[in-house]
Design an enzyme around this catalytic site. Sequence first.
Site, short mmCIF file in Angstrom:
data_model
loop_
_atom_site.label_atom_id
_atom_site.label_comp_id
_atom_site.label_asym_id
_atom_site.label_seq_id
_atom_site.Cartn_x
_atom_site.Cartn_y
_atom_site.Cartn_z
N ASN A 9 3.43 -5.07 7.33
CA ASN A 9 4.48 -4.08 7.12
C ASN A 9 4.56 -3.18 8.36
OD1 ASN A 9 5.66 -1.53 6.42
ND2 ASN A 9 5.57 -2.13 4.28
N ASP A 11 6.70 -0.58 8.87
CA ASP A 11 7.41 0.69 8.64
C ASP A 11 6.92 1.81 9.55
OD1 ASP A 11 8.67 -0.59 6.57
OD2 ASP A 11 7.65 0.51 4.97
N HIS A 12 5.59 1.87 9.72
CA HIS A 12 5.06 3.05 10.39
C HIS A 12 5.12 2.97 11.91
CE1 HIS A 12 4.54 4.82 6.62
NE2 HIS A 12 3.81 3.80 6.19
N HIS A 45 10.51 -1.75 4.79
CA HIS A 45 11.10 -1.02 3.65
C HIS A 45 12.25 -0.16 4.17
CE1 HIS A 45 10.18 1.79 -0.04
NE2 HIS A 45 11.44 1.42 0.01
N ARG A 47 14.21 2.57 3.27
CA ARG A 47 14.26 3.60 2.22
C ARG A 47 15.64 4.24 2.19
NH1 ARG A 47 8.91 5.30 0.19
NH2 ARG A 47 10.13 6.83 -0.93
N ARG A 51 13.78 7.20 6.31
CA ARG A 51 12.77 8.00 7.03
C ARG A 51 12.02 7.20 8.08
NH1 ARG A 51 8.54 8.99 2.13
NH2 ARG A 51 10.43 9.72 1.15
N HIS A 52 11.97 5.87 7.92
CA HIS A 52 11.34 5.09 8.99
C HIS A 52 12.26 3.94 9.43
CE1 HIS A 52 9.83 3.14 5.37
NE2 HIS A 52 8.88 4.02 5.17
N GLU A 72 11.76 -4.69 1.61
CA GLU A 72 11.44 -3.86 0.44
C GLU A 72 12.62 -2.94 0.20
OE1 GLU A 72 7.85 -1.72 1.11
OE2 GLU A 72 6.62 -3.51 1.11
N THR A 103 5.23 4.57 -1.76
CA THR A 103 5.58 4.02 -3.06
C THR A 103 4.38 4.18 -3.97
OG1 THR A 103 6.89 2.45 -1.80
CG2 THR A 103 6.65 2.02 -4.15
N GLU A 153 4.61 -8.56 -6.97
CA GLU A 153 3.59 -8.01 -6.08
C GLU A 153 2.84 -6.95 -6.87
OE1 GLU A 153 4.63 -7.21 -2.01
OE2 GLU A 153 3.18 -5.57 -1.88
N HIS A 192 -0.74 -2.54 -0.99
CA HIS A 192 -0.72 -1.07 -0.96
C HIS A 192 -2.13 -0.53 -0.82
CE1 HIS A 192 0.61 3.04 -1.35
NE2 HIS A 192 1.83 2.58 -1.20
N GLY A 193 -2.34 0.20 0.27
CA GLY A 193 -3.60 0.89 0.51
C GLY A 193 -4.73 -0.04 0.93
N HIS A 215 0.15 0.44 6.53
CA HIS A 215 -0.29 1.73 7.08
C HIS A 215 -1.62 1.64 7.80
CE1 HIS A 215 -2.00 5.83 6.90
NE2 HIS A 215 -0.77 6.16 7.24
N1 PXP Z 1 3.80 -3.54 -0.59
C1 PXP Z 1 4.75 -2.67 -1.00
C2 PXP Z 1 5.71 -3.12 -2.04
C3 PXP Z 1 4.87 -1.39 -0.42
O1 PXP Z 1 5.81 -0.54 -0.83
C4 PXP Z 1 3.97 -1.03 0.61
C5 PXP Z 1 4.08 0.30 1.27
O2 PXP Z 1 5.30 0.40 1.92
C6 PXP Z 1 3.01 -1.97 1.01
C7 PXP Z 1 2.93 -3.21 0.38
C8 PXP Z 1 2.04 -1.70 2.13
O3 PXP Z 1 1.22 -0.63 1.79
P1 PXP Z 1 0.31 0.03 2.91
O4 PXP Z 1 1.24 0.58 3.93
O5 PXP Z 1 -0.45 1.08 2.17
O6 PXP Z 1 -0.55 -1.05 3.47
#
Ligand code: PXP
Length: 248
Positions: A9, A11-12, A45, A47, A51-52, A72, A103, A153, A192-193, A215
């Site tokens: 991902n 995004d950041h 993603h 949004r 924002r990103h 996403e 999220t 997911e 996530h995380g 992230h």
């Molecule tokens: N999967 C989904 C559906 C998410 O919304 C996110 C966060 O944008 C992630 C995975 C990745 O999460 P992280 O950035 O915490 O690794």
Amino acid sequence: MTHLRLGVNIDHVATVRNARGGDNPDPVRAAKLAQAAGADGITAHLREDRRHISDADIAALSTALSIPLNLEMAATDEMAEIALRHRPHAACIVPEKREERTTEGGIDVVGLHQRLAPIVGALGKANIRVSMFIEPAREQLDASRKLGAPVVELHTGAYANATGAARAAELARIREAAAYGASIGLEVHAGHGLTFDNVGPIAAIPRIAELNIGHFLIGEAIFVGLEASIREMRRLMDEGRGEVGASA
Ligand code: PXP
């Protein structure tokens, strides 16, 4: 055991770019580097508050990548229209609140069936592989199946944030949900995380086919570079999966 795919991902990368405006760092460059480092797909993603990731990023990623793009998106008409215009390989439907930092939970597929059905149907008809980002709970898996989504997911945030016995309980919940999801015909992803420290036990769950991680990988890239960050995550995923050396 099946190969565990890694969706990176990005995004950041866009978060850092947007902190100053302008073009740097470029998420498309990051996506290409992720691909070279062993990512099986790229996740972004878009949004509602932009924002990103921006609309222009989605347009550029749609043409620049030779690995699948997973968009996403919130279940809104605006996002459905964008997805149908760019036709990414996959779309992951996420809940979205403007005030949240990320999220924070899964989407309530049970309660939102009426809202989700036309969007999931339209995306599916356009050959976009739809996944529902859900809590690891049977009723959400059943509702996703009823909706006709081929993929779910599982939200791993509660697992990632927990420690000790609570973490073991969250892991068991994810394991049980993955097995149940697969038994009713769903392809199961998770994310996530996830970090170097917590990815192993998730990678070891045989029914999970893909992890989406962002992230932590982008943060680690500040210290070791994006390619090294992704390669180490890939190695730890393979180790957790019992495929040590498979990607060496
Ligand atoms: N999967 C989904 C559906 C998410 O919304 C996110 C966060 O944008 C992630 C995975 C990745 O999460 P992280 O950035 O915490 O690794």
